[in-house]
Design an enzyme around this catalytic site. Structure first.
Site, PDB file in Angstrom:
ATOM      1  CB  ALA A  44       0.346 -19.554 -15.181  1.00 13.35           C
ATOM      2  N   GLY A  45      -2.748 -18.893 -16.176  1.00 18.91           N
ATOM      3  CA  GLY A  45      -3.668 -19.189 -17.271  1.00 18.91           C
ATOM      4  C   GLY A  45      -5.119 -19.350 -16.874  1.00 18.91           C
ATOM      5  CE  LYS A  86       4.885 -18.248  -9.724  1.00 17.21           C
ATOM      6  NZ  LYS A  86       3.641 -17.635 -10.227  1.00 17.21           N
ATOM      7  N   GLY A 107      -0.888 -15.204 -17.906  1.00 24.85           N
ATOM      8  CA  GLY A 107      -1.689 -14.023 -18.226  1.00 24.85           C
ATOM      9  C   GLY A 107      -2.654 -14.209 -19.373  1.00 24.85           C
TER      10      GLY A 107
END
Lengths: 66, 263
Positions: free
Chosen positions: B185-186, B98, B159
């Protein structure tokens, strides 16, 4: 003499091989990767590398991450 | 239906469309159960300096039967990402990577340009490359052209658990890009993962939402169900939305009061 291990000055006896140094610290092949002076070195090469003053070692492993 | 609806990526066929990150767990010991409850087959890890020879818990002891996808977190440039990818490959856990290149310390937004550069090099070297980006169509096109196995746009800052803040931009990627779009993410709640899947995302990558839940194992299971539900809804094709007014679900005939005089 001194070498740089993970960015920190570390004392090592002259004539120490990379293999001896890592074994002395308890680093076994398999769960760590070693970069020696910016080059990846496989475990099979460790015994042939004799540490010199100011050599740089990076010892890395996997940790949790996203 | 799940057997037929396989998720193919990097030459692998996955039955789970949930990818799980392994950061921020209170203890590595929570991880095996959370991984199991999530149903994931692909987990991410990071690479860091090992200051102790025997860290109490080497993470590899807690991840079984999953594809490991190291990330290049900590990289600020393409060059650093490539270096980390080489180290990760030398760990002997496969060819997945990644790409995560971040030089913005405040919002931790990915550097799309450096990410493209790293992707081009690592694809040529034979890695299965999944780049993490700010959702941007041109970046995603270049990554797909470069041979990325998937493109992973962020839903909200890393995060943050704030959900699908970039929804419209991700929708454009889903519509326009031929490689799988994985929302990364998120994502803070299972409902947001389901919404991503309903939109047609190929998969969702979650970490903080599970790892920082009061009960990570239960939350992992909740995400597993949400991703399945969202995928099924996408395959089913959601019904139309009225712009105004209403439309009764029950018949408008045969009422018990039919024939009564209206007073």
């Amino acid at each position: 003499m001194e070498i740089i291990v993970n960015g920190k000055k570390t004392k090592v006896q002259k004539g120490t091989s990379l293999e001896m140094f890592l074994a002395g610290k308890g680093f076994a092949p398999g769960k760590f990767v070693i970069e020696y002076n910016d080059k990846l070195v496989e475990a099979i090469q460790w015994k042939n590398i004799i540490l010199e003053p100011q050599d740089r070692l990076e010892i890395v492993t996997f940790v949790g991450g996203g | 239906m799940e057997e037929k609806d396989l998720f193919k990526i990097g030459g692998e066929k996955l039955t789970s469309r949930l990818l799980l990150g392994t950061g921020k767990f209170a203890s590595n010991k929570e991880m095996p159960e959370a991984i199991k409850a999530s149903g994931t087959q692909l987990v991410t890890v990071a690479l860091r300096r090992a200051d102790k020879a025997f860290p109490e818990e080497n993470i590899l002891n807690y991840i079984k039967e999953c594809i490991l996808m190291p990330n290049t977190s900590g990289a600020r440039t393409a060059e650093e990402a490539i270096r980390i990818a080489h180290m990760a490959k030398a760990m002997g856990c496969g060819k997945w990577i990644k790409i995560e290149v971040i030089s913005d310390n405040r919002y931790l937004m990915p550097d799309n340009i450096e990410t493209i550069k790293a992707t081009e090099v690592l694809v040529r070297e034979g890695f299965t490359v999944l780049p993490y980006i700010s959702p941007d169509l041109m970046t995603a096109k270049r990554l797909a052209d470069a041979g990325a196995a998937a493109v992973m746009p962020l839903a909200a800052p890393i995060g943050s658990n704030r959900g699908l803040q970039t929804k419209e931009l991700i929708r454009i990627l889903i519509n326009e890009i031929d490689v799988p779009i994985i929302v990364d993410a998120g994502i803070g709640k299972p409902s947001q993962a389901a919404e991503s899947m309903e939109m047609g995302a190929a998969a969702v990558l979650v970490n903080t939402a599970v790892a920082t839940a009061k009960n990570p194992v239960l939350m992992a299971e909740a995400f597993c169900l949400a991703v399945k539900a969202g995928r099924k809804a996408y395959l089913a094709g959601t019904g139309r939305v009225l712009s105004a007014g209403s439309s009764a679900s029950s018949p408008l005939t045969g009422f018990l009061h039919d024939g009564e005089k209206i007073k």
